[in-house]
Each structure stands twice: as C-alpha cells, then as structure tokens.
Design a protein around this motif. Structure first.
Motif, PDB file in Angstrom:
ATOM      1  N   ILE A   1      68.151 128.665 -62.857  1.00  9.32           N
ATOM      2  CA  ILE A   1      68.520 127.251 -62.716  1.00  9.32           C
ATOM      3  C   ILE A   1      70.000 127.165 -62.347  1.00  9.32           C
ATOM      4  O   ILE A   1      70.838 127.845 -62.949  1.00  9.32           O
ATOM      5  CB  ILE A   1      68.264 126.478 -64.025  1.00  9.32           C
ATOM      6  CG1 ILE A   1      66.771 126.502 -64.384  1.00  9.32           C
ATOM      7  CG2 ILE A   1      68.756 125.033 -63.900  1.00  9.32           C
ATOM      8  CD1 ILE A   1      66.456 125.803 -65.696  1.00  9.32           C
ATOM      9  N   TRP A   2      70.302 126.327 -61.366  1.00 12.10           N
ATOM     10  CA  TRP A   2      71.693 126.124 -60.966  1.00 12.10           C
ATOM     11  C   TRP A   2      72.031 124.652 -61.105  1.00 12.10           C
ATOM     12  O   TRP A   2      71.408 123.802 -60.472  1.00 12.10           O
ATOM     13  CB  TRP A   2      71.908 126.583 -59.527  1.00 12.10           C
ATOM     14  CG  TRP A   2      73.360 126.583 -59.085  1.00 12.10           C
ATOM     15  CD1 TRP A   2      74.454 126.290 -59.838  1.00 12.10           C
ATOM     16  CD2 TRP A   2      73.859 126.897 -57.781  1.00 12.10           C
ATOM     17  NE1 TRP A   2      75.599 126.407 -59.113  1.00 12.10           N
ATOM     18  CE2 TRP A   2      75.270 126.782 -57.840  1.00 12.10           C
ATOM     19  CE3 TRP A   2      73.251 127.280 -56.585  1.00 12.10           C
ATOM     20  CZ2 TRP A   2      76.078 127.024 -56.732  1.00 12.10           C
ATOM     21  CZ3 TRP A   2      74.064 127.518 -55.482  1.00 12.10           C
ATOM     22  CH2 TRP A   2      75.456 127.390 -55.555  1.00 12.10           C
TER      23      TRP A   2
ATOM     24  N   VAL B   1      67.982 129.969 -73.041  1.00 15.93           N
ATOM     25  CA  VAL B   1      69.031 130.412 -72.121  1.00 15.93           C
ATOM     26  C   VAL B   1      69.409 131.840 -72.464  1.00 15.93           C
ATOM     27  O   VAL B   1      69.945 132.121 -73.534  1.00 15.93           O
ATOM     28  CB  VAL B   1      70.260 129.491 -72.186  1.00 15.93           C
ATOM     29  CG1 VAL B   1      71.373 130.025 -71.293  1.00 15.93           C
ATOM     30  CG2 VAL B   1      69.879 128.072 -71.770  1.00 15.93           C
TER      31      VAL B   1
ATOM     32  N   LEU C   1      76.185 127.744 -63.645  1.00 17.30           N
ATOM     33  CA  LEU C   1      76.902 126.479 -63.821  1.00 17.30           C
ATOM     34  C   LEU C   1      78.094 126.420 -62.875  1.00 17.30           C
ATOM     35  O   LEU C   1      78.910 127.359 -62.844  1.00 17.30           O
ATOM     36  CB  LEU C   1      77.411 126.333 -65.255  1.00 17.30           C
ATOM     37  CG  LEU C   1      76.379 126.194 -66.376  1.00 17.30           C
ATOM     38  CD1 LEU C   1      77.084 126.141 -67.721  1.00 17.30           C
ATOM     39  CD2 LEU C   1      75.528 124.944 -66.172  1.00 17.30           C
TER      40      LEU C   1
ATOM     41  N   ILE D   1      74.357 133.128 -68.896  1.00 15.11           N
ATOM     42  CA  ILE D   1      75.037 132.029 -68.212  1.00 15.11           C
ATOM     43  C   ILE D   1      76.055 132.607 -67.233  1.00 15.11           C
ATOM     44  O   ILE D   1      76.854 133.488 -67.593  1.00 15.11           O
ATOM     45  CB  ILE D   1      75.748 131.096 -69.210  1.00 15.11           C
ATOM     46  CG1 ILE D   1      74.729 130.484 -70.188  1.00 15.11           C
ATOM     47  CG2 ILE D   1      76.512 129.991 -68.478  1.00 15.11           C
ATOM     48  CD1 ILE D   1      75.354 129.711 -71.325  1.00 15.11           C
TER      49      ILE D   1
ATOM     50  N   ILE E   1      65.559 120.954 -68.821  1.00 11.39           N
ATOM     51  CA  ILE E   1      65.730 122.183 -69.596  1.00 11.39           C
ATOM     52  C   ILE E   1      65.260 122.013 -71.040  1.00 11.39           C
ATOM     53  O   ILE E   1      64.811 122.964 -71.676  1.00 11.39           O
ATOM     54  CB  ILE E   1      67.197 122.671 -69.550  1.00 11.39           C
ATOM     55  CG1 ILE E   1      67.254 124.168 -69.893  1.00 11.39           C
ATOM     56  CG2 ILE E   1      68.081 121.855 -70.473  1.00 11.39           C
ATOM     57  CD1 ILE E   1      68.578 124.816 -69.570  1.00 11.39           C
TER      58      ILE E   1
ATOM     59  N   ILE F   1      74.497 123.967 -74.605  1.00 13.62           N
ATOM     60  CA  ILE F   1      73.570 124.826 -73.864  1.00 13.62           C
ATOM     61  C   ILE F   1      73.570 126.242 -74.420  1.00 13.62           C
ATOM     62  O   ILE F   1      72.534 126.907 -74.478  1.00 13.62           O
ATOM     63  CB  ILE F   1      73.942 124.845 -72.359  1.00 13.62           C
ATOM     64  CG1 ILE F   1      73.565 123.513 -71.723  1.00 13.62           C
ATOM     65  CG2 ILE F   1      73.256 125.975 -71.629  1.00 13.62           C
ATOM     66  CD1 ILE F   1      72.074 123.254 -71.691  1.00 13.62           C
TER      67      ILE F   1
ATOM     68  N   VAL G   1      65.772 131.583 -69.326  1.00 14.49           N
ATOM     69  CA  VAL G   1      66.481 130.885 -68.267  1.00 14.49           C
ATOM     70  C   VAL G   1      67.775 131.634 -67.959  1.00 14.49           C
ATOM     71  O   VAL G   1      68.562 131.927 -68.857  1.00 14.49           O
ATOM     72  CB  VAL G   1      66.802 129.431 -68.664  1.00 14.49           C
ATOM     73  CG1 VAL G   1      67.720 128.782 -67.632  1.00 14.49           C
ATOM     74  CG2 VAL G   1      65.521 128.624 -68.824  1.00 14.49           C
TER      75      VAL G   1
ATOM     76  N   LEU H   1      71.025 130.839 -66.207  1.00 20.91           N
ATOM     77  CA  LEU H   1      71.669 129.570 -65.869  1.00 20.91           C
ATOM     78  C   LEU H   1      72.960 129.802 -65.097  1.00 20.91           C
ATOM     79  O   LEU H   1      73.842 130.548 -65.545  1.00 20.91           O
ATOM     80  CB  LEU H   1      71.953 128.788 -67.154  1.00 20.91           C
ATOM     81  CG  LEU H   1      72.625 127.422 -67.007  1.00 20.91           C
ATOM     82  CD1 LEU H   1      71.768 126.483 -66.165  1.00 20.91           C
ATOM     83  CD2 LEU H   1      72.885 126.817 -68.380  1.00 20.91           C
TER      84      LEU H   1
END
Length: 602
Positions: A120-121, A187, A169, A190, A156, A181, A165, A167
């Motif tokens: 996911i972006w 998650v 950001l 990240i 989410i 988050i 996930v 992720l």
C-alpha cells in the motif's frame, strides 16, 4: 447506539460524527469512518427487510457478537459390534441437512491477499508519481494506492489481522500518522519515501517497523521483494522423512504425474476456483484461460500469480483435493522441466543455494534427525547466487520466531532441473534453477555461520536409480501394499496406518474428478469408503456405501460369486447394529449360500 422503533425494531435515528467513534474521536478521519459505519447500517436496514433488521439490531447491540455459524453434522455415536470384514468410491457422500442462519448479511468485499501480503502506498500526488505507481503495479499483484488519508484509514482498518501490509508513506504523511499505524499488527514493514533524505533521521528510530527513508521506488521494491520472497519461503514445506512419509510422497507423485487423466474440464475447474479466490487477478486468469499452453507452464509458474499460490498452498496444507484439482498444471510443469533438461543436459552447475527462514522447532528437528532423508514438498526454486541467498536468510533477523537458513545443495550428474534464464516470466532469472516436486536429499553438514543464521549442506538423491540403501529399503515396502495402481495403494496404506480422514479425502477427490469410469473401480472405492466410515463410527454412512459397492459389483459379478462374501457379511452386521433384523437376515443368508456352495461335499 441507534434509537429504534419499539414496534418494528427498525432504527429511526442513527448517530455519526467524530465523537461517536470508539478510537478516533476528535479527528477528521474519525468523523469520516463513523459516517461510513452508519451508511452501511442504513443500506443493510433498507435492503434486507424486517427480519434482517431485527437480527442486525440485536447484533449491533451485542457488545461481543459472535459470527453467524452454519450447523455441521457430527459423527455418529460409537456402537460396539463385530468387526467389519475388510477386503480389498467416489460417489457423492450422504447429504446431511445443514442448518442455515435466518439471514445472510451482505458484505463489502475486503481486499484479496495473495499469500497474505499487500503493498500500500499513501502518496501525496498521483500525477507526479504516475511512473512509479505503474512500476509498482507491474511488480506486485496486490498493490493499492491512496492520496486521501481518510480513505486510506477506512481501507486499512478493514484489513484482517492475519494479513501483512508493506506500507509506503510519502514523507508529508509520515510523522502525522506513524504513531497510530505503527501499532497495527497488520503492518509488517514501513518505508518512507522522500525526494531528499532528511538531515535529521533520529525521529524514525523510535519506530522499529520503519525500514528507512528512501529516495526512489526501485530500492524500496528490491527490499520488498526480498521480504516477500522470505515470506513465501517461510511457508515452503520441508520435511524430515521416515519410511511412511517416503511411501506416501512417492505414491502421491505417481498419482499426480502419471496416473491421473486430465482433460479440459480440469483447467475450467481451476479457473472457476481462481475467479472466486483471487478476484484481484481476473485479467491474469482470463489470460490464462485463453492462452495457456503446457509448453508455457514454467513461464506461468514464475509469474507468481494465482496458479503459483494455489500450488504452494496445496502443498503446504497437504491438500489432496487441491493437488489433484491443479494436477494438470503440476504435470505440465514437471514435464517441461524434464524435457528441457534432456535438451540442455550439458549443464556444468554443481552447487545451488536457497535462503529462507524456518522455525526453531524445525531447525532442531533437522539437527537431531540428520541421518534421515530430507525433502522440500514442492517445486524447489534455487539460485547459483550464494550472496543473494545468504541475504534472504539474514533478513530473518527481524522475525523473532525464525532462524535464517542457507541451504547449500550439491547436484549429482543425473539430476533433472532447469535453468530459468530462457523460460521465466521475469527477465532477470539468469542464476535461478528450478527442480520438480519431492526432490530428496541427504543432510551432509550443519553449522551456524552467524548468530541465528545456519548453513545446511544437502546432497541431492536421485530416487529413480538411487544407490541410497535406506531409500531402496523404504520403496521396497511398496511391494507389500495391496493395490494395482498408485491411488489404490495410497488408499489402502492410509487405512493401514489409521489415517482414515486422508483415505476418505483421496477417494472422494477421485470420484469428484470423474476419473473412475469402470464398475470395478467404483465398487472398490465404495467398499473402502464403507470400511472407513465404519472405522470412524459412522455406521449409517458405512451401510450406504457398502450397498453402493454391492450395486457396482453386481454389474459384473454373479449374485453368488465368492468375492461378494465380505460385502454380504458387512451389510448384515451393519443392519443388525441398526436393529433392522429383517434386512440383516437377508444378507446373512446370501453370505451363507456362498459359504455352502464353496464348501467341499462329503
């Protein structure tokens, strides 16, 4: 809580707003999410009618609602009786009337995960990042992009806790949402992407899930690929084999690769299944339906799309039904590996590597059982690049329950494998090597090369013309197992070692696959299902299957044929158990007539 009409139980007033959200009060996305919550409630109330409304209202009022469940039939009570006489199916099993919930609630479809991961972006500007977004879409099947922070939160928060996930950001969002988050168990990692690296990166050290600040998508993709590769390899099944496991593995391989007769319906079945399970891959599934050829099996497998994941999960779960369902593709893949090896048998590759993570228990088992045979119960994907494999093994350091393992595999000259350089979906597969299913190995050495990183040296064993004496002894036991075919032997062997559920799964899968066309096969399978159900104390099912077996036997045997003696006896015994004495006596008389006719006269 909604305010309801006391007569109809239908909500009259529904409350939304940031103050009504249990976690995000005082925030914009809390207000947004509460609005979605009440909108769903209105849709459900107006579409589904009074019965559903009452059910829904009660569920909403319940502080800890349980899932709507379907009542499933249980096993029949145990009864003492004479033993059923085994002898040497698959018709539809007996249908039990299942309970059903009073209402089925419509659900918003949640994202479909491939091997439980998604990228996911949360990006600040779509137009500026169009090329990067397209690059990520091409790299990963499960990719979603958001620009709106409220839509991102709504999505989410709907992801299951079991799913992973990765992720990404954009830096403008990072500090605003990280404190929340970072706590989400979904998650896994990240990544922060920024046009310029900040001179002050100290603030990210408080978040251990942050992999770092990156200036380009390509470097993030490389990192994600390694971790996704590790995630896939974590679940790649491997086993220390005893005699029983070698026999089962050998027979399953014979069934999948040589005995099963696959037709176009097999492909249709797996496509229909894939459309249900992988709705995010419909374009790929349609492409497979229209353009798949057996000569392109490796290309499709290395694409790591739906068929790759179906095979991996089937082997991981040892799901015979699913293995047979996708068996046509397993056979095509095996044949392409063999044919390509024959054409390119001048390979000078002697050693390959594989990096992955394994659990502490699995590692201890390997260390303690070094003298046993070892296998990966799947297609084995390796590389000649030791450094890359070691890097994958080292990446387990961030996983508290895993140890990193670098497998070093010596290949003998007669081993069949294929270099993926000319066959892979991906262009950068020069160093990658693929072996067929159930490759066997001997463990030659184990050592810890770094803290929590182990190297396990394996020597590949050719199970066709092996000089391995232990393997020869194991396979010699096959001669003692009754049955003319591999599936008959496997069914008999499952029953012999008391794995009744596996035997039942095998027989029922064979029947569903429509590969049993002759009365002899149908009579045998039905009789075995009768025995299995008796062993599992399912007397009613057992009786029905024995009668079905008798029906098939009578299409090619006379009523007084001596081969029917065990069937008559078993039906008589089961009738007596159910106190159906008239029917029981009838079948006992049939058995007695056979005994008398076969007895020598004075």
């Amino acid at each position: 809580m909604p305010c309801t009409n006391t007569k109809s139980a239908k909500p009259l007033i529904l409350f939304a707003g940031e103050g009504t959200h249990e976690r995000f009060y005082g925030t914009a996305h809390g207000a947004y999410l509460s609005g979605i919550r009440e909108a769903k409630r209105i849709i459900q109330i107006n579409i589904m009618g009074n019965e559903c409304t009452q059910f829904l209202t009660k569920r909403l009022a319940d502080p800890s609602p349980s899932l709507v469940s379907y009542k499933r039939h249980g096993s029949l009570p145990k009864q003492s009786s004479p033993d059923i006489h085994p002898k040497d199916s698959i018709l539809k099993p007996i249908k039990h009337k299942k309970g059903a919930p009073s209402v089925i609630l419509s659900q918003y479809r949640k994202p479909t995960m491939i091997d439980n991961y998604m990228i996911i972006w949360l990006v600040s500007n779509l137009d500026e990042n169009e090329n990067n977004i397209n690059y990520l879409k091409n790299m990963f099947n499960c990719f979603r992009v958001f620009t709106d922070i409220d839509e991102f939160f709504a999505f989410i928060l709907d992801v299951n806790r079991e799913e992973k996930v990765f992720l990404i950001l954009s830096d403008v969002f990072a500090e605003k949402i990280l404190s929340f988050i970072h706590k989400m168990c979904q998650v896994l990692v990240i990544y922060i992407i920024s046009n310029m690296r900040s001179n002050n990166e100290e603030w990210i050290k408080q978040y251990d899930k942050i992999e770092g600040i990156f200036t380009n998508v390509e470097s993030i993709c490389k990192n994600v690929e390694d971790k996704v590769h590790l995630s896939e390899n974590d679940i790649l099944p491997n086993e220390i084999l005893n005699s029983s496991q070698v026999i089962i593995q050998y027979l399953i391989e014979k069934i999948l690769l040589y005995e099963m007769k696959y037709d176009e319906n097999c492909k249709k079945d797996i496509i229909n299944y894939a459309r249900e399970q992988y709705p995010d891959e419909l374009d790929i599934i349609n492409d497979f339906e229209q353009n798949y050829l057996p000569s392109k099996a490796i290309w499709w497998y290395t694409r790591k799309c739906f068929v790759y994941h179906i095979i991996n999960k089937a082997f991981q779960m040892q799901n015979l039904e699913m293995l047979i369902k996708v068996g046509f593709f397993i056979r095509d893949l095996h044949q392409q590996i063999n044919e390509s090896y024959v054409k390119n048998d001048k390979s000078d590759i002697k050693v390959v590597y594989r990096g992955q993570g394994i659990s502490e228990n699995d590692l201890k088992l390997i260390i303690n059982k070094q003298q046993n045979l070892f296998t990966f119960t799947n297609f084995l994907w390796t590389t000649t690049d030791k450094n890359n494999s070691l890097r994958i093994a080292q990446s387990t350091k961030n996983s508290p329950n895993l140890f990193g393992v670098l497998f070093r595999i010596e290949i003998c000259s007669s081993t069949r494998f294929i270099s993926l350089e000319r066959f892979s979906y991906y262009l950068n597969a020069k160093n990658e090597i693929l072996f067929s299913i159930y490759s066997l190995f001997r463990i030659t050495n184990i050592k810890e090369i770094e803290k929590n990183i182990w190297q396990i040296d394996l020597r590949l064993v050719n199970n066709e013309d092996s000089d391995d004496e232990q393997l020869k002894d194991y396979l010699q036991n096959l001669k003692n197992i009754e049955g003319e075919t591999a599936w008959q032997q496997l069914g008999f062997y499952f029953i012999e070692i008391n794995q009744y559920d596996k035997a039942e799964e095998l027989y029922e899968t064979l029947m569903k696959s429509n590969c049993l066309h002759h009365s002899k096969q149908l009579s045998l399978v039905s009789e075995q299902l009768g025995l299995i159900n008796y062993k599992k104390n399912h007397s009613t099912n057992s009786l029905v299957y024995y009668k079905i077996s008798l029906k098939h036997y009578l299409t090619y045997l006379a009523e007084d044929d001596s081969n029917l003696l065990p069937i008559y006896l078993n039906i008589g015994i089961l009738g007596k158990k159910q106190k159906n004495y008239y029917e029981s006596i009838k079948y006992f008389k049939c058995a007695l007539n056979i005994v008398i006719s076969c007895s020598p006269t004075d």
